[in-house]
Design a protein around this motif. Sequence first.
Motif, PDB file in Angstrom:
ATOM      1  N   TRP A  49      -4.059   7.239   8.596  1.00 12.33           N
ATOM      2  CA  TRP A  49      -3.304   6.636   7.863  1.00 12.33           C
ATOM      3  C   TRP A  49      -3.040   5.287   7.941  1.00 12.33           C
ATOM      4  N   PRO A  50      -3.243   4.575   7.049  1.00 13.38           N
ATOM      5  CA  PRO A  50      -3.827   3.373   6.923  1.00 13.38           C
ATOM      6  C   PRO A  50      -2.677   1.594   7.032  1.00 13.38           C
ATOM      7  N   PHE A  51      -2.284   2.929   8.443  1.00 14.00           N
ATOM      8  CA  PHE A  51      -1.133   1.464   8.466  1.00 14.00           C
ATOM      9  C   PHE A  51      -0.603   1.190  10.545  1.00 14.00           C
ATOM     10  N   PRO A  52      -2.069   0.043  11.007  1.00 18.63           N
ATOM     11  CA  PRO A  52      -2.716  -0.304  10.150  1.00 18.63           C
ATOM     12  C   PRO A  52      -4.101   0.642  10.007  1.00 18.63           C
TER      13      PRO A  52
ATOM     14  N   LEU B 210      -9.160   3.076  -0.905  1.00 18.23           N
ATOM     15  CA  LEU B 210      -8.108   2.100  -0.639  1.00 18.23           C
ATOM     16  C   LEU B 210      -7.577   1.862   0.510  1.00 18.23           C
ATOM     17  N   GLY B 211      -7.624   3.521   1.017  1.00 16.59           N
ATOM     18  CA  GLY B 211      -6.746   3.299   2.166  1.00 16.59           C
ATOM     19  C   GLY B 211      -7.878   2.842   3.972  1.00 16.59           C
ATOM     20  N   GLU B 212      -9.332   3.552   3.059  1.00 15.43           N
ATOM     21  CA  GLU B 212     -10.138   3.412   3.947  1.00 15.43           C
ATOM     22  C   GLU B 212     -10.606   2.325   4.656  1.00 15.43           C
ATOM     23  N   GLY B 213     -10.643   1.052   3.598  1.00 14.62           N
ATOM     24  CA  GLY B 213     -11.191  -0.008   2.748  1.00 14.62           C
ATOM     25  C   GLY B 213     -10.243  -1.698   3.207  1.00 14.62           C
ATOM     26  N   LYS B 214      -8.934  -0.862   3.367  1.00 18.48           N
ATOM     27  CA  LYS B 214      -7.002  -1.711   4.183  1.00 18.48           C
ATOM     28  C   LYS B 214      -7.224  -1.380   5.517  1.00 18.48           C
ATOM     29  N   ALA B 215      -7.766  -0.438   5.706  1.00 15.69           N
ATOM     30  CA  ALA B 215      -8.265  -0.125   7.230  1.00 15.69           C
ATOM     31  C   ALA B 215      -8.631  -1.098   7.919  1.00 15.69           C
TER      32      ALA B 215
ATOM     33  N   LEU C 167       0.489  -1.200  -0.074  1.00 16.80           N
ATOM     34  CA  LEU C 167       0.462   0.110  -0.322  1.00 16.80           C
ATOM     35  C   LEU C 167       1.281   0.902   0.426  1.00 16.80           C
ATOM     36  N   ARG C 168       1.655   1.521   0.673  1.00 17.74           N
ATOM     37  CA  ARG C 168       2.908   2.702   0.343  1.00 17.74           C
ATOM     38  C   ARG C 168       3.488   2.627  -1.121  1.00 17.74           C
ATOM     39  N   SER C 169       3.895   1.573  -1.528  1.00 17.11           N
ATOM     40  CA  SER C 169       4.119   2.245  -2.773  1.00 17.11           C
ATOM     41  C   SER C 169       2.739   2.069  -3.950  1.00 17.11           C
ATOM     42  N   VAL C 170       2.091   2.060  -3.418  1.00 14.49           N
ATOM     43  CA  VAL C 170       0.701   2.162  -4.140  1.00 14.49           C
ATOM     44  C   VAL C 170       0.726   4.206  -4.254  1.00 14.49           C
ATOM     45  N   ALA C 171       0.788   4.467  -2.843  1.00 16.54           N
ATOM     46  CA  ALA C 171       0.649   5.651  -2.272  1.00 16.54           C
ATOM     47  C   ALA C 171       2.175   7.008  -2.913  1.00 16.54           C
TER      48      ALA C 171
END
Length: 318
Positions: free
Chosen positions: A246-249, A134-139, A117-121
């Motif tokens: 920040w979706p990490f996580p 995408l960040g919303e869904g991943k988190a 995900l970081r590379s996508v952004a």
Amino acid sequence: MNDASRPRERSALTGFAVNKLDRREDLRNKPDAVSALRHRSDTRIAVVAGETPILKRLDGEALSVWFSHGETQLLGDGLEEAFLGLSPDGAPRFARLLDRAQAEPLRERPELFVTDLRSVALKRLVPEDELGPLGEGKALLDWHARHRFCAQCGQPTTLGASGWKRECSACGAQHFPRTDPVVIMLVTRGDNCLLARQARFAPGMYSCIAGFIEPGETFEDAVRRESWEEAGLRVGTVRYIASQPWPFPSSLMIGCIAAALNEDIVLDMTELEAGRWFSRDEALQMLEGAHPDGFTSPQHLAIANTLLRAWAVEGETV
């Protein structure tokens, strides 16, 4: 407020912050309505395998996070699925979680692009208005993966509210997604700012200091506490500048500029490996990638870049 009248806030300059979906909380507890949305022809679904996004190749080099219902069926069995909302044109948007083991075999499929995900952004691999959902869904899906058992009685939980809670049939407890608030601050004194680095940073990169907000603490006091604990600096005035999901996580970065009351830096070497005052001119050089010692700042993805730019380029102060 519609999108046309929404002010362009500094927060929108950060990665994952632009999200134009209408989340439609009113639909989440209406399973029949959400099921009908799920099977519409214009429905699109973002897919992650564990923590890894699965992207679809379009014509040329373009990539997208969105798959049709039929396309997701070809990716493998889903573990969980959540309703994210409606796009500006009213099309339903969902997110689906696959087992993390499916990421590797999917890398071999020519119609897909699989990366972190970081590379996508960081590499701007998808349009800005797709990155936020995408960040919303991943988190959200990561929260489900980490909360399969009830924190109250220890029994298994099941997904509810179209992906926005988990329910325990044993004790009746309901669990809702959590976002962890984090303060990140650019501590300044006159025409200098404090920047520091952790061992895991890329060589030469310096950033703002940061830390989680603790129970019973305002974000201003968290800035003051973290500045003292990590750098030995007493802080007076604290000014909010911007925020970033920040979706990490699953954190919310609360970006501030803070005024230091003393100059002597005492670093917490268990958290940091280096840190010092940088002049405004040095900060500008770092943002431009032109510092004579090779020092750099975080890239556009990070709110630390936004804070440094607000102070060094736009002249923001406390």
